[in-house]
Design a protein around this motif. Structure first.
Motif, PDB file in Angstrom:
ATOM      1  N   ALA A 127      30.154 -44.510  51.578  1.00 52.11           N
ATOM      2  CA  ALA A 127      30.128 -45.818  52.242  1.00 52.11           C
ATOM      3  C   ALA A 127      29.386 -46.843  51.389  1.00 52.11           C
ATOM      4  O   ALA A 127      29.831 -47.993  51.259  1.00 52.11           O
ATOM      5  N   PHE A 128      28.262 -46.428  50.793  1.00 51.18           N
ATOM      6  CA  PHE A 128      27.470 -47.353  49.965  1.00 51.18           C
ATOM      7  C   PHE A 128      28.252 -47.804  48.731  1.00 51.18           C
ATOM      8  O   PHE A 128      28.350 -49.008  48.450  1.00 51.18           O
ATOM      9  N   PHE A 129      28.812 -46.862  47.996  1.00 52.45           N
ATOM     10  CA  PHE A 129      29.508 -47.227  46.764  1.00 52.45           C
ATOM     11  C   PHE A 129      30.836 -47.948  47.042  1.00 52.45           C
ATOM     12  O   PHE A 129      31.252 -48.809  46.266  1.00 52.45           O
ATOM     13  N   SER A 130      31.487 -47.618  48.144  1.00 50.78           N
ATOM     14  CA  SER A 130      32.687 -48.356  48.537  1.00 50.78           C
ATOM     15  C   SER A 130      32.340 -49.804  48.850  1.00 50.78           C
ATOM     16  O   SER A 130      33.049 -50.737  48.451  1.00 50.78           O
ATOM     17  N   THR A 131      31.223 -49.995  49.566  1.00 52.08           N
ATOM     18  CA  THR A 131      30.757 -51.348  49.887  1.00 52.08           C
ATOM     19  C   THR A 131      30.358 -52.093  48.622  1.00 52.08           C
ATOM     20  O   THR A 131      30.612 -53.298  48.491  1.00 52.08           O
ATOM     21  N   LEU A 132      29.738 -51.386  47.683  1.00 52.18           N
ATOM     22  CA  LEU A 132      29.339 -52.004  46.416  1.00 52.18           C
ATOM     23  C   LEU A 132      30.560 -52.504  45.642  1.00 52.18           C
ATOM     24  O   LEU A 132      30.555 -53.624  45.112  1.00 52.18           O
ATOM     25  N   VAL A 133      31.604 -51.685  45.579  1.00 55.21           N
ATOM     26  CA  VAL A 133      32.846 -52.102  44.912  1.00 55.21           C
ATOM     27  C   VAL A 133      33.438 -53.323  45.612  1.00 55.21           C
ATOM     28  O   VAL A 133      33.824 -54.309  44.962  1.00 55.21           O
ATOM     29  N   ALA A 134      33.508 -53.272  46.953  1.00 50.89           N
ATOM     30  CA  ALA A 134      34.047 -54.393  47.722  1.00 50.89           C
ATOM     31  C   ALA A 134      33.223 -55.661  47.511  1.00 50.89           C
ATOM     32  O   ALA A 134      33.776 -56.768  47.397  1.00 50.89           O
ATOM     33  N   ALA A 135      31.895 -55.504  47.440  1.00 52.69           N
ATOM     34  CA  ALA A 135      31.010 -56.661  47.271  1.00 52.69           C
ATOM     35  C   ALA A 135      31.169 -57.283  45.890  1.00 52.69           C
ATOM     36  O   ALA A 135      31.260 -58.521  45.762  1.00 52.69           O
ATOM     37  N   ILE A 136      31.197 -56.473  44.845  1.00 50.37           N
ATOM     38  CA  ILE A 136      31.319 -57.001  43.476  1.00 50.37           C
ATOM     39  C   ILE A 136      32.637 -57.750  43.305  1.00 50.37           C
ATOM     40  O   ILE A 136      32.665 -58.902  42.858  1.00 50.37           O
TER      41      ILE A 136
ATOM     42  N   LEU B 193      30.104 -50.343  57.591  1.00 53.43           N
ATOM     43  CA  LEU B 193      30.417 -49.621  58.818  1.00 53.43           C
ATOM     44  C   LEU B 193      31.871 -49.134  58.826  1.00 53.43           C
ATOM     45  O   LEU B 193      32.165 -48.030  59.285  1.00 53.43           O
ATOM     46  N   PHE B 194      32.794 -49.977  58.312  1.00 57.74           N
ATOM     47  CA  PHE B 194      34.191 -49.551  58.216  1.00 57.74           C
ATOM     48  C   PHE B 194      34.308 -48.304  57.340  1.00 57.74           C
ATOM     49  O   PHE B 194      35.031 -47.359  57.677  1.00 57.74           O
ATOM     50  N   CYS B 195      33.599 -48.305  56.223  1.00 52.62           N
ATOM     51  CA  CYS B 195      33.635 -47.155  55.301  1.00 52.62           C
ATOM     52  C   CYS B 195      32.886 -45.964  55.881  1.00 52.62           C
ATOM     53  O   CYS B 195      33.280 -44.813  55.675  1.00 52.62           O
ATOM     54  N   PHE B 196      31.798 -46.228  56.590  1.00 59.90           N
ATOM     55  CA  PHE B 196      31.003 -45.178  57.216  1.00 59.90           C
ATOM     56  C   PHE B 196      31.828 -44.435  58.270  1.00 59.90           C
ATOM     57  O   PHE B 196      31.722 -43.214  58.419  1.00 59.90           O
ATOM     58  N   PHE B 197      32.664 -45.201  59.006  1.00 64.66           N
ATOM     59  CA  PHE B 197      33.518 -44.622  60.043  1.00 64.66           C
ATOM     60  C   PHE B 197      34.914 -44.281  59.528  1.00 64.66           C
ATOM     61  O   PHE B 197      35.786 -43.916  60.326  1.00 64.66           O
ATOM     62  N   SER B 198      35.145 -44.418  58.238  1.00 61.91           N
ATOM     63  CA  SER B 198      36.480 -44.191  57.684  1.00 61.91           C
ATOM     64  C   SER B 198      36.985 -42.797  58.050  1.00 61.91           C
ATOM     65  O   SER B 198      36.270 -41.801  57.910  1.00 61.91           O
ATOM     66  N   PHE B 199      38.233 -42.746  58.479  1.00 59.49           N
ATOM     67  CA  PHE B 199      38.779 -41.472  58.943  1.00 59.49           C
ATOM     68  C   PHE B 199      40.059 -41.092  58.202  1.00 59.49           C
ATOM     69  O   PHE B 199      40.124 -40.075  57.521  1.00 59.49           O
ATOM     70  N   MET B 200      41.074 -41.954  58.289  1.00 61.99           N
ATOM     71  CA  MET B 200      42.375 -41.626  57.707  1.00 61.99           C
ATOM     72  C   MET B 200      42.310 -41.487  56.181  1.00 61.99           C
ATOM     73  O   MET B 200      42.863 -40.548  55.606  1.00 61.99           O
ATOM     74  N   ILE B 201      41.653 -42.426  55.516  1.00 62.37           N
ATOM     75  CA  ILE B 201      41.576 -42.380  54.055  1.00 62.37           C
ATOM     76  C   ILE B 201      40.812 -41.146  53.599  1.00 62.37           C
ATOM     77  O   ILE B 201      41.193 -40.464  52.645  1.00 62.37           O
ATOM     78  N   VAL B 202      39.718 -40.834  54.300  1.00 61.54           N
ATOM     79  CA  VAL B 202      38.921 -39.643  53.958  1.00 61.54           C
ATOM     80  C   VAL B 202      39.719 -38.377  54.240  1.00 61.54           C
ATOM     81  O   VAL B 202      39.698 -37.423  53.453  1.00 61.54           O
ATOM     82  N   LEU B 203      40.437 -38.377  55.358  1.00 62.61           N
ATOM     83  CA  LEU B 203      41.237 -37.210  55.735  1.00 62.61           C
ATOM     84  C   LEU B 203      42.264 -36.870  54.661  1.00 62.61           C
ATOM     85  O   LEU B 203      42.552 -35.702  54.408  1.00 62.61           O
TER      86      LEU B 203
ATOM     87  N   SER C 206      32.153 -44.743  66.763  1.00 62.07           N
ATOM     88  CA  SER C 206      33.407 -44.502  66.055  1.00 62.07           C
ATOM     89  C   SER C 206      34.527 -44.206  67.039  1.00 62.07           C
ATOM     90  O   SER C 206      34.293 -43.777  68.174  1.00 62.07           O
ATOM     91  N   SER C 207      35.754 -44.424  66.590  1.00 64.98           N
ATOM     92  CA  SER C 207      36.912 -44.168  67.443  1.00 64.98           C
ATOM     93  C   SER C 207      37.043 -42.690  67.775  1.00 64.98           C
ATOM     94  O   SER C 207      37.444 -42.327  68.884  1.00 64.98           O
ATOM     95  N   VAL C 208      36.694 -41.827  66.823  1.00 67.64           N
ATOM     96  CA  VAL C 208      36.783 -40.380  67.053  1.00 67.64           C
ATOM     97  C   VAL C 208      35.789 -39.953  68.134  1.00 67.64           C
ATOM     98  O   VAL C 208      36.134 -39.215  69.064  1.00 67.64           O
ATOM     99  N   VAL C 209      34.546 -40.426  68.027  1.00 67.64           N
ATOM    100  CA  VAL C 209      33.509 -40.051  69.002  1.00 67.64           C
ATOM    101  C   VAL C 209      33.842 -40.604  70.383  1.00 67.64           C
ATOM    102  O   VAL C 209      33.736 -39.883  71.395  1.00 67.64           O
ATOM    103  N   LEU C 210      34.245 -41.873  70.440  1.00 67.66           N
ATOM    104  CA  LEU C 210      34.541 -42.489  71.736  1.00 67.66           C
ATOM    105  C   LEU C 210      35.723 -41.811  72.420  1.00 67.66           C
ATOM    106  O   LEU C 210      35.688 -41.563  73.635  1.00 67.66           O
ATOM    107  N   SER C 211      36.779 -41.512  71.665  1.00 64.12           N
ATOM    108  CA  SER C 211      37.945 -40.856  72.263  1.00 64.12           C
ATOM    109  C   SER C 211      37.596 -39.437  72.717  1.00 64.12           C
ATOM    110  O   SER C 211      38.109 -38.955  73.737  1.00 64.12           O
TER     111      SER C 211
END
Length: 479
Positions: free
Chosen positions: A15-24, A153-163, A339-344
């Motif tokens: 999540a951190f490095f994904s956010t770093l790439v998005a930020a740069i 948070l989007f990357c922290f909760f990422s599901f489909m891409i990680v899957l 997250s959507s997984v936890v809530l569902s």
């Protein structure tokens, strides 16, 4: 416990490095869109809705068809190399998927920054680097934080891409929770993972609320003077722009266009040829037609309910003058921490049996804040004088709601409805976790095609889903 901490650490790392790439990428792109004139500027800014409207599943499909073993890149260079299915592939996919959101928010803030402080520093002999790091960056810090925390948070909760992309032996909290409740049926570890994930997310949501409030206060005190945009100069400025454009073309536009290409190709005699067979097979399938119908009506109901709940909450907060109260400000941010997984999963435990009504209910809980933020902006534009006059002339608060608030928010209500509709039909996580018997949506149908290695057909289905989201977003903006 050691295994849980390992998963937690990997989740934070990606999540951190994904956010770093998005930020740069996002901040550099925001500099050019806010300061320079160039072909494609409006297109680049229009991409800011992509992370919210285009499902992550479509991004994953695009990367597979562009960078995969049998993807376009390997076909062009007659190679068999891919960086996908690794931590680097996961970070790149998530980072480039979310960078337009950073660009959109930072661009808006950068265009409104007053130039007086920068000009004063230059008159005192400060160089451009010092002006940027001591003045501009400090002024943009609120906007950058307001952009990067949701991306994290989007990357922290990422599901489909990680899957689809996580390497062997590596997993994130969201995926592990899913496997615990659906594959291994181990409730104990799932509870621990869910608590750890939610507590961490809550801390970031509180931080996001503070940063957003700080950014709004700061933004209301500045005087908008506008920025005159100039052409891109030769030298380092042009070089950086070329590098930026190359990265965006390769890692963002390339996967996007590859979905279109893969949708209309098939293998024939060992070679890929143009064909409509993927589309034909979809529209000949009763399951696809039913999934399409399911997506539309679930999206319509979810969008309508989100707008009703968000509108009523925004009106009540305004009427009873609770906008400055901390608790009422935090409530719309709460869904960001779950997250959507936890809530569902929690919903399925409470109601025991999954159903379409439960899917709509969970989507309502998750997506109504999206509508609220837009509707709140519409209500905040109502002048206090107009509100006081309406209060005097109206019979009661309900009459005031119908005669003042509803007509004033008509445009933002329509916009919020289509936004929630697009997010709903693009969601594959909730239908997958709830596993409703004999029920599928376009997003879930696309995922199942990809899981069964029918990538070209999955791309065709994903293209249809993406077109619906794009057309919905275009219509939303035209209102």
């Amino acid at each position: 416990m050691k295994e849980i901490l390992k998963v937690f650490g990997y989740t934070l790392q990606t999540a951190f490095f994904s956010t770093l790439v998005a930020a740069i990428i996002g901040i550099v792109a925001a500099y050019y869109t806010s300061h320079k004139k160039f072909a494609g500027r409006k297109l680049l800014l229009s991409l800011s809705a992509v992370p919210l409207c285009v499902p992550p599943l479509i991004v994953a499909l695009g990367y597979v068809s562009f960078f995969g073993m049998n993807g376009i890149v390997n076909s062009l260079f007659h190679s068999s190399f891919t960086f996908l299915y690794s931590t680097a592939g996961l970070i790149i996919a998530q980072g480039f998927y979310n960078f337009p959101l950073v660009t959109g928010i930072v661009n808006d803030a950068w265009e409104q920054l007053p130039k007086e402080n920068e000009n004063a520093a230059r008159l005192l002999g400060a160089g451009e680097k010092r002006v940027f790091f001591t003045i501009t960056l400090r002024q943009l810090s609120g906007a950058i934080g307001a952009a990067c925390i949701p991306v994290f948070l989007f990357c922290f909760f990422s599901f489909m891409i990680v899957l689809l992309f996580s390497p062997v032996g590596k997993s994130t909290l969201e995926v592990e929770i899913y496997h615990s409740i659906r594959t291994t049926l181990q409730v104990g570890p799932a509870v621990k993972l869910a608590v750890l994930e939610t507590v961490t997310a809550v801390l970031f949501v509180i931080l996001y609320g503070w940063v957003s409030k700080k950014s709004q206060i700061y933004g209301s005190d500045i005087l908008f003077t506008g920025r005159k945009k100039t052409g891109i100069k030769k030298g380092p400025e042009l070089f950086v722009f070329i590098i930026l454009a190359a990265f965006i073309l390769v890692f963002f536009m390339g996967p996007a266009f590859s979905i279109v290409i893969s949708s209309f190709t098939k293998k024939q005699g060992g070679a890929k040829v143009f064909s409509f067979s993927n589309m034909q097979s979809l529209f000949a399938s009763k399951k696809f037609i039913q999934a399409f119908i399911n997506s539309i009506y679930v999206g319509l109901i979810t969008g309508a309910l989100c707008c009703v709940v968000a509108f009523l909450y925004a009106v009540l907060v305004r009427i009873f003058k609770k906008q400055g109260k901390l608790i009422f400000s935090i409530i719309p941010f709460i869904p960001m921490a779950i997250s959507s997984v936890v809530l569902s999963w929690i919903a399925s435990l409470i109601f025991h049996e999954s159903s379409v009504a439960l899917l709509i209910f969970v989507q309502l809980l998750l997506y109504w804040p999206i509508a609220y933020r837009q509707i709140q902006n519409g209500i905040n534009q109502i002048l206090p004088e107009t509100e006081n006059a309406a209060r005097i002339l109206s019979k009661n608060k309900f009459d005031m709601l119908l005669r003042l608030y509803l007509p004033s928010c008509k445009r933002v209500l329509i916009s919020a409805f289509f936004y929630c509709f697009a997010v709903s039909i693009g969601d594959a996580s909730l239908p997958l976790v709830l596993s409703i018997k004999n029920f599928s949506t376009l997003a879930l149908y696309t995922y199942n095609l990809a899981r069964n290695y029918k990538f070209n057909t999955a791309c065709a289905c994903g293209l249809i889903l993406t077109l619906i989201c794009i057309l919905t977003n275009r219509f939303r903006k035209s209102r």
